[in-house]
Design a protein around this motif. Sequence first.
Motif, PDB file in Angstrom:
ATOM      1  N   HIS A 189       0.929  -1.155  -0.173  1.00 24.17           N
ATOM      2  CA  HIS A 189       0.058   0.105   0.083  1.00 24.17           C
ATOM      3  C   HIS A 189       0.981   1.352  -0.047  1.00 24.17           C
ATOM      4  O   HIS A 189       2.050   1.111   0.033  1.00 24.17           O
ATOM      5  N   SER A 190       0.299   2.365  -0.250  1.00 21.24           N
ATOM      6  CA  SER A 190       0.863   3.625  -0.206  1.00 21.24           C
ATOM      7  C   SER A 190       0.241   4.810   0.332  1.00 21.24           C
ATOM      8  O   SER A 190      -1.425   4.384   0.348  1.00 21.24           O
ATOM      9  N   LEU A 191       0.967   5.644   0.856  1.00 24.69           N
ATOM     10  CA  LEU A 191       0.223   6.958   1.486  1.00 24.69           C
ATOM     11  C   LEU A 191       0.859   8.126   0.920  1.00 24.69           C
ATOM     12  O   LEU A 191       1.984   8.239   0.511  1.00 24.69           O
ATOM     13  N   PHE A 205      -4.075   4.219  -0.912  1.00 21.34           N
ATOM     14  CA  PHE A 205      -4.166   3.435  -2.041  1.00 21.34           C
ATOM     15  C   PHE A 205      -3.491   1.968  -2.086  1.00 21.34           C
ATOM     16  O   PHE A 205      -2.392   1.953  -1.379  1.00 21.34           O
ATOM     17  N   GLY A 206      -4.229   1.063  -2.357  1.00 21.03           N
ATOM     18  CA  GLY A 206      -3.523  -0.213  -2.551  1.00 21.03           C
ATOM     19  C   GLY A 206      -4.163  -1.330  -1.540  1.00 21.03           C
ATOM     20  O   GLY A 206      -5.192  -1.204  -1.549  1.00 21.03           O
ATOM     21  N   SER A 207      -3.280  -2.168  -1.140  1.00 22.92           N
ATOM     22  CA  SER A 207      -3.870  -3.152   0.051  1.00 22.92           C
ATOM     23  C   SER A 207      -4.575  -2.646   0.975  1.00 22.92           C
ATOM     24  O   SER A 207      -3.939  -1.966   1.755  1.00 22.92           O
ATOM     25  N   GLY A 208      -5.904  -2.921   1.518  1.00 23.60           N
ATOM     26  CA  GLY A 208      -6.141  -2.583   2.755  1.00 23.60           C
ATOM     27  C   GLY A 208      -6.908  -3.510   3.775  1.00 23.60           C
ATOM     28  O   GLY A 208      -7.812  -3.283   4.549  1.00 23.60           O
ATOM     29  N   LYS A 209      -6.440  -4.934   3.522  1.00 24.42           N
ATOM     30  CA  LYS A 209      -7.055  -5.914   4.282  1.00 24.42           C
ATOM     31  C   LYS A 209      -6.724  -5.694   5.691  1.00 24.42           C
ATOM     32  O   LYS A 209      -7.328  -6.437   6.486  1.00 24.42           O
TER      33      LYS A 209
END
Length: 378
Positions: A189-191, A205-209
Amino acid sequence: MEANERVEDEEEKQELWSWGAGTDGQLGTGKLQDEHVPQLLPVLLSLSLLSCGGAHVIALTHGKKVLTWGRGTSGQLGHGDLVNSLEPKSVEVLNNFNITHASAGWNHSGFVSGLFSLVKNSVPFLVILDTLFEFDFVYLLVECGYLFTCGDGSFGQLGHGDYVSQSSPVKVSHLASRHVCEIACGMRHSLALLKGEHGDQVYGFGSGKRGQLGISKEKVKSVSLPQCVSGLQEVDVSSISANGDHSAALSSDAHLYTWGRGFGGTPDVCCPNRVISHYSFKQAALGWNHALLLTDEGDILMLGGSHHGVLSNPQKEISVNRMYHLDSANEDLDKGQVKEIPGLDRIKVAGVASGSEHSVITTGKHFGWQNGRVLRVG
């Protein structure tokens, strides 16, 4: 990932050293081998920032060049191919941009252009400051703050609205009209930290699991376009951090907010929660299972991490949980303890950095630790 180091003094003579795992060329020594003692690298350019990812490195020079090396099999080096680089190599696509910040994730990279960049011919810009003529081309000096990403995009962590990997840096068009000033790349993920008149400052955005995106009260599988992080609209965020499935933000009034995977066996957190403390925090460095917290007094504290020895000596942890708790409606989060680190008593710390399961601090001397032992480096 959390292994960023910014060099503030341009005048001081610099030396670049590397050691550890090197089988993907990430040490920059020109060899595909591990190194158990620090190796001096023949980098002649003065550096302003270093960021270490899963097995690749990004370096920014004071001359505004971007260098990358190490594993490139997902395109994370930005060289337009999927090849490892054993030595520092320039990212040519970014040569006309004033790159001021960068972050290396596990298999992806992010780059932020500064206030002013030299761009050839007619491209979107906010303010034309000057025009420079050279031969038959027109160059525009423009105000920007663009975000570029490359590498593995299979979880949407590049922010381009798809799940496609990129071998060269591509501008994140969703944020092209905003002023991005910082990027933090985690595992998948990225911030992005934005500055301006808008209240929404941090995007994920990206993985949020594990809740690491912070964009809703519920966990989301993934998103491929930047979305605003909830709960920070009224906070003046000064810096952001990401590593593994963790995310964090520091505010201008020295408060720390964390979200994502829980520390020390605590539940995952889907929205930013403030760490309540009488200390003022100036830096946070995230690992996969721990976080280092540096106070403005030079004290160092830790969240989580005891099972791999990154707390120096797990048998002698000093819990200061009575002074700290996480500001959340979930009472289980009170089990998340901030701890002092034995072996560093009366040592004032200047900087901290964390890898996946190891840590380094800088003082007048350098220390690192893993597997329960504090070691002096050099």
